[in-house]
Design an enzyme around this catalytic site. Structure first.
Site, PDB file in Angstrom:
ATOM      1  N   MET A  14      52.913  74.254  16.421  1.00  8.20           N
ATOM      2  CA  MET A  14      53.421  75.581  16.743  1.00  8.20           C
ATOM      3  C   MET A  14      53.988  76.214  15.481  1.00  8.20           C
ATOM      4  SD  MET A  14      53.461  77.726  19.140  1.00  8.20           S
ATOM      5  CE  MET A  14      53.209  76.888  20.701  1.00  8.20           C
ATOM      6  N   CYS A  15      54.264  77.475  15.509  1.00  5.59           N
ATOM      7  CA  CYS A  15      54.780  78.234  14.374  1.00  5.59           C
ATOM      8  C   CYS A  15      55.796  79.248  14.874  1.00  5.59           C
ATOM      9  CB  CYS A  15      53.645  78.961  13.642  1.00  5.59           C
ATOM     10  SG  CYS A  15      52.196  77.947  13.277  1.00  5.59           S
ATOM     11  N   ARG A  16      56.340  80.012  13.961  1.00  2.52           N
ATOM     12  CA  ARG A  16      57.178  81.172  14.269  1.00  2.52           C
ATOM     13  C   ARG A  16      56.648  82.333  13.436  1.00  2.52           C
ATOM     14  NH1 ARG A  16      60.002  80.426  18.791  1.00  2.52           N
ATOM     15  NH2 ARG A  16      57.849  79.746  19.128  1.00  2.52           N
TER      16      ARG A  16
END
Length: 268
Positions: free
Chosen positions: A1-3
């Protein structure tokens, strides 16, 4: 996942968005508050912006190191200015490349794109959908990762003149139809508008008197942050935000159906 985050507003130093807020993207790289998959976004970062006077040619700065490990970034961020920014910190999906080319934002012409999520067995995806991508296009992907493939699918539609909201929704439904567990939070900007999809993770937005922000999670404690509903498309300009539900895909309804939009006028 990332932001990730995207912003439209008056020209400001990049540092105001990236580092100067209590829940900034910089802090989200090691202490995200709403991230539901993964805990640290230390596999790289990228920043895309539109330099004043050269708005048709967005610039990028990407590195395959944690954002906090780049000792030159604070000086760059306080001296670079833009009215529109798209930036991301990366938690790499297993089996994807680890170089800077796999870090968002991806770029073609005026467009900047980011993907927050993951697609299982993504290499087989072009065989399972009507991707419209040639062998040379697939071999020429900027990076070996699901995000680069999504960008190729999306840009093919944009390149034919399909409106960005329709293109975002169509690609999301196309992928979700064969990968129901895919997480497909998407951000797209041309420096004038922001398009975003919430599909599988958190996404929030806030409009102030001079700026619209769309981010994986709130960047500060100020009032006005609102969650984008799950399975929704957000389209934003400096004057208006429109949120439209995206119907869940099914074999019987592969197209993008029209759903009622919710328009928010930002200024009188």
């Amino acid at each position: 996942m990332c932001r990730h985050l995207a912003s439209l507003g008056p020209v400001r130093p990049l540092a105001e968005l990236l580092a100067d807020r209590p829940g900034s993207l910089y802090r989200q790289s090691w202490a995200p508050r709403r991230q539901t998959h993964g805990t640290v976004n230390a596999d790289g970062f990228g920043i895309g912006w539109y330099p004043p006077g050269a708005e048709d040619a967005p610039a990028r700065y990407r590195r395959a190191v944690p954002i906090w490990a780049d000792t030159e970034l604070p000086d760059l961020a306080r001296t670079l200015h833009s009215a529109a920014v798209l930036a991301a910190v990366r938690d790499a999906t297993a089996g994807t490349s680890q170089d800077a080319a796999a870090c968002a934002p991806f770029r073609t012409g005026r467009w900047l794109f980011s993907h927050n999520g993951a697609i299982a067995d993504w290499r087989r995806l072009p065989e399972e959908i009507d991707s419209g991508l040639s062998a040379s296009a697939l071999l020429g992907l900027e990076a070996s990762c699901d995000s680069a493939l999504l960008w190729a699918l999306l840009h093919r539609r944009l390149d034919t003149g399909e409106p960005p909201g329709e293109a975002l929704a169509a690609v999301t439904r196309q992928v979700a139809a064969v990968r129901p567990q895919a997480r497909l939070n998407l951000l797209l900007t041309d420096g004038r508008t922001i398009g975003a999809i919430r599909w599988g993770d958190t996404l929030s937005w806030r409009a102030g008197t001079d700026r619209v922000l769309v981010a994986s999670e709130p960047c500060d404690e100020s009032d006005g942050w609102q969650d984008v509903p799950e399975h929704s498309l957000l389209l934003a300009t400096r004057d208006q935000v429109r949120i439209t539900p995206i119907p869940l895909p099914s074999p019987q309804s592969p197209g993008v159906e029209q759903e009622q939009s919710h328009d928010i006028r930002l200024h009188a």
